[in-house]
Write a protein that holds these residues in place. Structure first.
Motif, PDB file in Angstrom:
ATOM      1  N   THR A  73     -36.008 -37.507  43.906  1.00 57.83           N
ATOM      2  CA  THR A  73     -34.688 -38.102  44.125  1.00 57.83           C
ATOM      3  C   THR A  73     -33.967 -38.273  42.792  1.00 57.83           C
ATOM      4  OG1 THR A  73     -35.383 -39.287  46.117  1.00 57.83           O
ATOM      5  CG2 THR A  73     -33.435 -40.118  44.990  1.00 57.83           C
ATOM      6  N   VAL A  74     -32.709 -37.855  42.754  1.00 58.75           N
ATOM      7  CA  VAL A  74     -31.891 -38.030  41.550  1.00 58.75           C
ATOM      8  C   VAL A  74     -30.693 -38.900  41.881  1.00 58.75           C
ATOM      9  CG1 VAL A  74     -32.600 -35.831  40.523  1.00 58.75           C
ATOM     10  CG2 VAL A  74     -30.552 -35.914  41.980  1.00 58.75           C
ATOM     11  N   GLU A  75     -30.136 -39.500  40.849  1.00 59.45           N
ATOM     12  CA  GLU A  75     -28.959 -40.334  41.002  1.00 59.45           C
ATOM     13  C   GLU A  75     -27.793 -39.694  40.267  1.00 59.45           C
ATOM     14  OE1 GLU A  75     -28.140 -45.075  40.664  1.00 59.45           O
ATOM     15  OE2 GLU A  75     -28.735 -44.085  38.795  1.00 59.45           O
ATOM     16  N   LEU A  76     -26.647 -39.614  40.933  1.00 59.89           N
ATOM     17  CA  LEU A  76     -25.470 -39.056  40.273  1.00 59.89           C
ATOM     18  C   LEU A  76     -24.272 -39.971  40.508  1.00 59.89           C
ATOM     19  CD1 LEU A  76     -23.326 -37.566  42.453  1.00 59.89           C
ATOM     20  CD2 LEU A  76     -25.219 -35.952  42.598  1.00 59.89           C
ATOM     21  N   LEU A  77     -23.316 -39.878  39.604  1.00 58.46           N
ATOM     22  CA  LEU A  77     -22.090 -40.652  39.696  1.00 58.46           C
ATOM     23  C   LEU A  77     -20.966 -39.698  40.064  1.00 58.46           C
ATOM     24  CD1 LEU A  77     -20.719 -43.437  39.189  1.00 58.46           C
ATOM     25  CD2 LEU A  77     -20.306 -42.663  36.850  1.00 58.46           C
ATOM     26  N   GLY A  78     -20.301 -39.963  41.190  1.00 61.34           N
ATOM     27  CA  GLY A  78     -19.257 -39.062  41.641  1.00 61.34           C
ATOM     28  C   GLY A  78     -18.122 -39.787  42.333  1.00 61.34           C
ATOM     29  N   GLU A  79     -17.129 -39.027  42.741  1.00 58.70           N
ATOM     30  CA  GLU A  79     -16.012 -39.595  43.494  1.00 58.70           C
ATOM     31  C   GLU A  79     -16.536 -40.217  44.787  1.00 58.70           C
ATOM     32  OE1 GLU A  79     -12.946 -39.762  42.435  1.00 58.70           O
ATOM     33  OE2 GLU A  79     -13.324 -38.634  40.586  1.00 58.70           O
ATOM     34  N   THR A  80     -15.885 -41.275  45.234  1.00 61.10           N
ATOM     35  CA  THR A  80     -16.368 -41.987  46.413  1.00 61.10           C
ATOM     36  C   THR A  80     -16.392 -41.117  47.665  1.00 61.10           C
ATOM     37  OG1 THR A  80     -14.127 -42.838  46.783  1.00 61.10           O
ATOM     38  CG2 THR A  80     -15.649 -44.243  45.557  1.00 61.10           C
TER      39      THR A  80
END
Length: 369
Positions: free
Chosen positions: A334-341
């Motif tokens: 599992t990876v975590e990413l920051l993106g548009e809502t």
């Protein structure tokens, strides 16, 4: 002359002398090595944070500097003076303890005056110092308040005033904000930084909170198992971590197992994707590596482009105009990413690729199982 002795001589050189120097400190409690050959320099008026998890040795380091513990080897120097064998009261260091250690039966002014009176200072000078120091921490006129009548943040400033009243050359803080609730902690942190800047005192403080270390510290020293992993400005630790521990302990990150294949362009992931990465120059082709990537270094791809990893959104945390997404990749990681809502919702199938506008993935030796 040994290399260690040569380094010690360099630390003593007047041309290179820092205001506070920790010179190859080592401390054992029985068979447990708590601090291992630790060296750190703090410049005049600089604020340095000792950051690490519980058990990393950061409080022991502070106690060695304060004089509450004696190192098995190594030295502590202040303004070029070796204070290693001096008792705490002769080092001219101010200390703020985690639980403040205020006297509840004394009022604010009496708490601040306590150390001054113990030194035999004339009454008029004590009163002047108390008033000046309370004004410096924005508590002017609080002399007659009882400790139980003031807030937690104000108690923290009383403890700070008591440490500053004797005009120490170094200020030591042990988890100074840990007893405050999150909202008060953030507000008090800003006040504390402003006060330390106003006074201009050289400061070394211990914390396990990264936000606190990054906000208060000019530089941050990251400790793990008694060893100094890296010292640098907050942005250096976040963007250019020197070790896998720093990369995973400081900030948010995800770790992917890979093989280093420079001929193919970088890190080869199990799914056959190849990602370019920083820090791989020292690895031989075929080396097993860990790829550490920040959430803002990943993005959702509109389709199965080259290098994309397929997965499913398993979680989403709102963060204003953006959101943090957990993506369970095919294969179990599992990876975590920051993106548009609007990048997706839980259960959506997506493809993940490195974001060229974010920090690149970094390569480190594969962690031992």
């Amino acid at each position: 002359m040994t290399e260690k002795a040569a380094k010690s001589d360099n630390l003593q050189s007047p041309a290179r002398q820092s205001f506070l120097v920790l010179d190859h400190l080592e401390k054992r409690f029985g068979d447990l090595l708590v601090t291992a050959d630790l060296s750190l320099s703090v410049e005049r008026s600089e604020i340095v944070a000792l950051l690490g998890p519980s058990g990393s040795g950061k409080t022991t380091v502070l106690r060695l500097v304060a004089g509450f513990e004696t190192p098995d080897s190594g030295r502590v120097l202040a303004e070029g003076e070796d204070v290693t064998r001096l008792p705490p009261e002769r080092r001219r260091f101010g200390m703020v303890f985690q639980h403040y250690a205020l006297f509840p039966h004394l009022d604010v002014g009496e708490n601040v005056a306590f150390g001054l009176e113990a030194r035999g200072m004339p009454r008029a000078e004590v009163e002047r110092r108390v008033a000046e120091t309370l004004a410096a921490v924005d508590l002017a006129g609080f002399e007659r308040r009882r400790i139980g009548e003031i807030s937690g943040g104000q108690q923290q400033r009383v403890a700070l005033a008591r440490a500053l009243a004797p005009q120490p050359r170094v200020l030591l803080l042990d988890e100074p904000l840990s007893n405050l609730d999150p909202t008060l902690r953030e507000r008090t942190r800003r006040e504390l930084k402003r006060i330390i800047r106003r006074v201009g005192i050289t400061t070394l403080f211990v914390t396990h909170e990264q936000d606190e270390a990054f906000d208060l510290g000019d530089r941050v020293a990251v400790l793990s198992a008694g060893r100094l992993e890296q010292v640098g400005r907050p942005e250096e630790l976040y963007e250019e971590p020197a070790t896998r521990f720093v990369a995973t302990f400081v900030g948010r990150s995800s770790v992917l197992a890979a093989t280093w294949e420079p001929a193919r362009g970088g890190a080869l992931l199990p799914a056959g994707a190849v990602w370019r990465a920083a820090g791989g120059d020292g690895f031989a082709p075929g080396a097993a590596v860990d790829l550490v990537v920040r959430p803002e270094g990943l993005k959702v791809s509109p389709g199965p482009e080259p290098g994309a990893l397929a997965g499913e959104i398993s979680g989403r945390r709102y963060a204003g105009r953006e959101a943090f997404f957990d993506v369970a990749l095919d294969g179990g990681t599992t990876v975590e990413l920051l993106g548009e809502t609007d990048a997706g919702k839980s259960g959506d199938r997506v493809f993940v690729v490195p974001d060229p506008d974010g920090p690149p993935p970094r390569v480190f030796p594969r962690a031992k199982e």
